[in-house]
Design a protein around this motif. Structure first.
Motif, PDB file in Angstrom:
ATOM      1  N   LEU A   8       0.688  -1.253  -0.029  1.00 44.27           N
ATOM      2  CA  LEU A   8       0.030  -0.070  -0.038  1.00 44.27           C
ATOM      3  C   LEU A   8       0.810   1.322  -0.066  1.00 44.27           C
ATOM      4  CD1 LEU A   8      -2.938   0.992   0.239  1.00 44.27           C
ATOM      5  CD2 LEU A   8      -2.526   1.303   2.743  1.00 44.27           C
ATOM      6  N   LEU A   9       0.646   2.181  -0.954  1.00 50.20           N
ATOM      7  CA  LEU A   9       1.264   3.428  -1.063  1.00 50.20           C
ATOM      8  C   LEU A   9       0.492   4.365  -0.032  1.00 50.20           C
ATOM      9  CD1 LEU A   9       1.981   3.842  -4.743  1.00 50.20           C
ATOM     10  CD2 LEU A   9       3.608   3.400  -3.098  1.00 50.20           C
ATOM     11  N   ILE A  10       1.266   5.150   0.875  1.00 52.65           N
ATOM     12  CA  ILE A  10       0.667   5.936   1.623  1.00 52.65           C
ATOM     13  C   ILE A  10       0.947   7.289   1.315  1.00 52.65           C
ATOM     14  CG2 ILE A  10       0.195   6.494   4.139  1.00 52.65           C
ATOM     15  CD1 ILE A  10       0.935   3.512   4.695  1.00 52.65           C
ATOM     16  N   GLY A  11       0.035   8.418   1.223  1.00 58.08           N
ATOM     17  CA  GLY A  11       0.363   9.835   1.058  1.00 58.08           C
ATOM     18  C   GLY A  11       1.326  10.466   2.117  1.00 58.08           C
ATOM     19  N   GLU A  12       2.134  11.139   1.922  1.00 58.34           N
ATOM     20  CA  GLU A  12       2.704  11.824   2.938  1.00 58.34           C
ATOM     21  C   GLU A  12       1.960  12.733   3.742  1.00 58.34           C
ATOM     22  OE1 GLU A  12       5.673  14.313   1.293  1.00 58.34           O
ATOM     23  OE2 GLU A  12       6.724  12.762   0.089  1.00 58.34           O
ATOM     24  N   ASN A  13       0.820  12.829   3.515  1.00 61.12           N
ATOM     25  CA  ASN A  13      -0.194  13.933   4.275  1.00 61.12           C
ATOM     26  C   ASN A  13      -1.271  12.881   5.255  1.00 61.12           C
ATOM     27  OD1 ASN A  13      -1.575  12.522   2.462  1.00 61.12           O
ATOM     28  ND2 ASN A  13      -2.418  14.788   1.559  1.00 61.12           N
ATOM     29  N   ILE A  14      -0.930  11.520   5.247  1.00 61.40           N
ATOM     30  CA  ILE A  14      -1.701  10.554   5.940  1.00 61.40           C
ATOM     31  C   ILE A  14      -1.010  10.514   7.239  1.00 61.40           C
ATOM     32  CG2 ILE A  14      -2.626   8.102   5.894  1.00 61.40           C
ATOM     33  CD1 ILE A  14      -4.162   9.777   4.158  1.00 61.40           C
ATOM     34  N   PRO A  31     -14.286  12.117   5.172  1.00 55.43           N
ATOM     35  CA  PRO A  31     -14.158  12.969   4.094  1.00 55.43           C
ATOM     36  C   PRO A  31     -12.827  13.537   3.956  1.00 55.43           C
ATOM     37  CG  PRO A  31     -15.311  13.867   6.048  1.00 55.43           C
ATOM     38  CD  PRO A  31     -14.824  12.592   6.515  1.00 55.43           C
ATOM     39  N   GLY A  32     -12.675  13.747   2.516  1.00 54.12           N
ATOM     40  CA  GLY A  32     -11.246  14.090   2.115  1.00 54.12           C
ATOM     41  C   GLY A  32      -9.938  12.919   1.757  1.00 54.12           C
ATOM     42  N   ILE A  33     -10.518  11.924   2.298  1.00 54.43           N
ATOM     43  CA  ILE A  33      -9.497  10.681   1.948  1.00 54.43           C
ATOM     44  C   ILE A  33     -10.019  10.027   0.639  1.00 54.43           C
ATOM     45  CG2 ILE A  33      -8.941   8.515   2.865  1.00 54.43           C
ATOM     46  CD1 ILE A  33      -8.062  10.781   4.462  1.00 54.43           C
ATOM     47  N   TYR A  34      -8.786   9.752  -0.091  1.00 47.05           N
ATOM     48  CA  TYR A  34      -9.219   9.428  -1.596  1.00 47.05           C
ATOM     49  C   TYR A  34      -8.326   7.977  -1.610  1.00 47.05           C
ATOM     50  CZ  TYR A  34     -11.488  13.273  -2.951  1.00 47.05           C
ATOM     51  OH  TYR A  34     -12.540  14.281  -3.139  1.00 47.05           O
ATOM     52  N   LEU A  35      -8.733   6.920  -2.347  1.00 46.35           N
ATOM     53  CA  LEU A  35      -8.382   5.610  -2.416  1.00 46.35           C
ATOM     54  C   LEU A  35      -7.916   5.473  -4.008  1.00 46.35           C
ATOM     55  CD1 LEU A  35     -10.737   3.450  -0.383  1.00 46.35           C
ATOM     56  CD2 LEU A  35      -8.710   4.591   0.396  1.00 46.35           C
ATOM     57  N   VAL A  36      -6.732   4.901  -4.303  1.00 41.90           N
ATOM     58  CA  VAL A  36      -6.184   4.690  -5.564  1.00 41.90           C
ATOM     59  C   VAL A  36      -6.516   2.995  -5.591  1.00 41.90           C
ATOM     60  CG1 VAL A  36      -4.282   4.596  -7.369  1.00 41.90           C
ATOM     61  CG2 VAL A  36      -4.532   6.644  -5.651  1.00 41.90           C
ATOM     62  N   THR A  37      -7.142   2.555  -6.638  1.00 42.02           N
ATOM     63  CA  THR A  37      -7.492   1.049  -6.761  1.00 42.02           C
ATOM     64  C   THR A  37      -7.159   0.473  -8.259  1.00 42.02           C
ATOM     65  OG1 THR A  37      -9.539   1.526  -7.395  1.00 42.02           O
ATOM     66  CG2 THR A  37      -9.351   1.444  -5.154  1.00 42.02           C
ATOM     67  N   LEU A  38      -6.892  -0.655  -8.117  1.00 37.23           N
ATOM     68  CA  LEU A  38      -6.668  -1.330  -9.385  1.00 37.23           C
ATOM     69  C   LEU A  38      -7.981  -1.446 -10.091  1.00 37.23           C
ATOM     70  CD1 LEU A  38      -4.436  -4.222  -8.228  1.00 37.23           C
ATOM     71  CD2 LEU A  38      -3.537  -2.062  -9.676  1.00 37.23           C
ATOM     72  N   SER A  39      -8.045  -1.208 -11.130  1.00 34.37           N
ATOM     73  CA  SER A  39      -9.411  -1.468 -11.811  1.00 34.37           C
ATOM     74  C   SER A  39      -9.780  -2.703 -12.364  1.00 34.37           C
ATOM     75  CB  SER A  39      -9.604  -0.414 -13.066  1.00 34.37           C
ATOM     76  OG  SER A  39     -10.894  -0.235 -13.728  1.00 34.37           O
ATOM     77  N   ILE A  62     -17.897  -4.128  -3.542  1.00 35.55           N
ATOM     78  CA  ILE A  62     -17.382  -4.294  -4.825  1.00 35.55           C
ATOM     79  C   ILE A  62     -15.956  -3.546  -5.031  1.00 35.55           C
ATOM     80  CG2 ILE A  62     -19.385  -4.979  -5.768  1.00 35.55           C
ATOM     81  CD1 ILE A  62     -19.867  -1.982  -6.913  1.00 35.55           C
ATOM     82  N   CYS A  63     -15.443  -2.960  -4.090  1.00 35.74           N
ATOM     83  CA  CYS A  63     -14.379  -1.912  -4.331  1.00 35.74           C
ATOM     84  C   CYS A  63     -13.156  -2.766  -4.610  1.00 35.74           C
ATOM     85  CB  CYS A  63     -14.029  -1.185  -2.784  1.00 35.74           C
ATOM     86  SG  CYS A  63     -12.657  -0.028  -2.938  1.00 35.74           S
ATOM     87  N   PRO A  64     -12.590  -2.476  -5.698  1.00 31.66           N
ATOM     88  CA  PRO A  64     -11.284  -3.003  -6.323  1.00 31.66           C
ATOM     89  C   PRO A  64     -10.267  -3.044  -5.201  1.00 31.66           C
ATOM     90  CG  PRO A  64     -12.155  -1.584  -7.768  1.00 31.66           C
ATOM     91  CD  PRO A  64     -12.751  -1.207  -6.563  1.00 31.66           C
ATOM     92  N   GLU A  65      -9.137  -3.781  -5.294  1.00 27.70           N
ATOM     93  CA  GLU A  65      -8.008  -3.761  -4.501  1.00 27.70           C
ATOM     94  C   GLU A  65      -7.509  -2.516  -4.474  1.00 27.70           C
ATOM     95  OE1 GLU A  65      -3.861  -6.231  -3.679  1.00 27.70           O
ATOM     96  OE2 GLU A  65      -5.005  -6.633  -5.569  1.00 27.70           O
ATOM     97  N   ILE A  66      -7.169  -1.964  -3.227  1.00 24.28           N
ATOM     98  CA  ILE A  66      -6.596  -0.644  -2.820  1.00 24.28           C
ATOM     99  C   ILE A  66      -5.194  -0.727  -2.774  1.00 24.28           C
ATOM    100  CG2 ILE A  66      -6.633   1.379  -1.262  1.00 24.28           C
ATOM    101  CD1 ILE A  66      -9.453   0.107  -0.224  1.00 24.28           C
ATOM    102  N   ILE A  67      -4.501   0.387  -3.594  1.00 22.25           N
ATOM    103  CA  ILE A  67      -3.141   0.114  -3.718  1.00 22.25           C
ATOM    104  C   ILE A  67      -2.488   1.472  -3.424  1.00 22.25           C
ATOM    105  CG2 ILE A  67      -3.078  -1.527  -5.492  1.00 22.25           C
ATOM    106  CD1 ILE A  67      -2.186   1.124  -7.377  1.00 22.25           C
ATOM    107  N   GLY A  68      -3.348   2.429  -3.082  1.00 16.17           N
ATOM    108  CA  GLY A  68      -2.859   3.675  -2.447  1.00 16.17           C
ATOM    109  C   GLY A  68      -3.992   4.522  -1.785  1.00 16.17           C
ATOM    110  N   ILE A  69      -3.639   5.429  -0.825  1.00 17.62           N
ATOM    111  CA  ILE A  69      -4.319   6.387  -0.101  1.00 17.62           C
ATOM    112  C   ILE A  69      -3.841   7.734   0.328  1.00 17.62           C
ATOM    113  CG2 ILE A  69      -3.674   5.087   2.304  1.00 17.62           C
ATOM    114  CD1 ILE A  69      -6.457   5.417   3.458  1.00 17.62           C
ATOM    115  N   THR A  70      -4.688   8.360  -0.016  1.00 18.35           N
ATOM    116  CA  THR A  70      -4.173  10.011   0.266  1.00 18.35           C
ATOM    117  C   THR A  70      -5.313  10.657   0.765  1.00 18.35           C
ATOM    118  OG1 THR A  70      -4.862  10.804  -1.705  1.00 18.35           O
ATOM    119  CG2 THR A  70      -2.810   9.860  -1.795  1.00 18.35           C
ATOM    120  N   LYS A  71      -4.772  11.899   1.374  1.00 14.98           N
ATOM    121  CA  LYS A  71      -5.747  13.100   1.649  1.00 14.98           C
ATOM    122  C   LYS A  71      -5.797  13.925   0.698  1.00 14.98           C
ATOM    123  CE  LYS A  71      -7.067  15.337   5.783  1.00 14.98           C
ATOM    124  NZ  LYS A  71      -6.707  15.840   7.135  1.00 14.98           N
ATOM    125  N   GLY A  72      -6.889  14.139  -0.055  1.00 14.93           N
ATOM    126  CA  GLY A  72      -6.942  15.332  -0.946  1.00 14.93           C
ATOM    127  C   GLY A  72      -7.007  14.517  -2.550  1.00 14.93           C
TER     128      GLY A  72
END
Length: 103
Positions: A8-14, A31-39, A62-72
């Protein structure tokens, strides 16, 4: 339960990723948290999902696999760009799903 990638990639702001993951897994709003997922769509490389969409149980299921998480949202777009550049630089292709699973 959400599918979290072991790399998992974690944004510096997390801050405190375990707390955020626990809240998301239990369906609490962030609120404000975004997930990057494999499609799951073969014509889409990656997806950016606002964590708020996961409050709906059907969406979380049904959320695909999460590979990253960021704020913003802007940081999420930067993360996606960095992932695409890394994969292309390493492989010369855009096979993100295969690259990420073999990482």
């Amino acid at each position: 339960m959400l599918k979290w990638n072991r790399n998992l990639l974690i944004g510096e702001n997390i801050k405190n990723i375990q707390k955020i993951q626990k809240k998301l897994d239990s369906g609490r709003p962030l609120p404000g948290i975004y997930l990057v997922t494999l499609s799951d769509n073969p014509s889409v490389l990656l997806e950016i999902l606002p964590a708020l969409t996961l409050m709906q149980e059907a969406a979380a299921d049904i959320c695909p696999e999460i590979i990253g998480i960021t704020k913003g949202k802007d940081v999420a777009f930067d993360m996606v760009s960095d992932i695409i550049h890394e994969v292309y630089h390493e492989t010369g292709e855009f096979r993100i799903k295969e690259y990420w699973k073999n990482r």
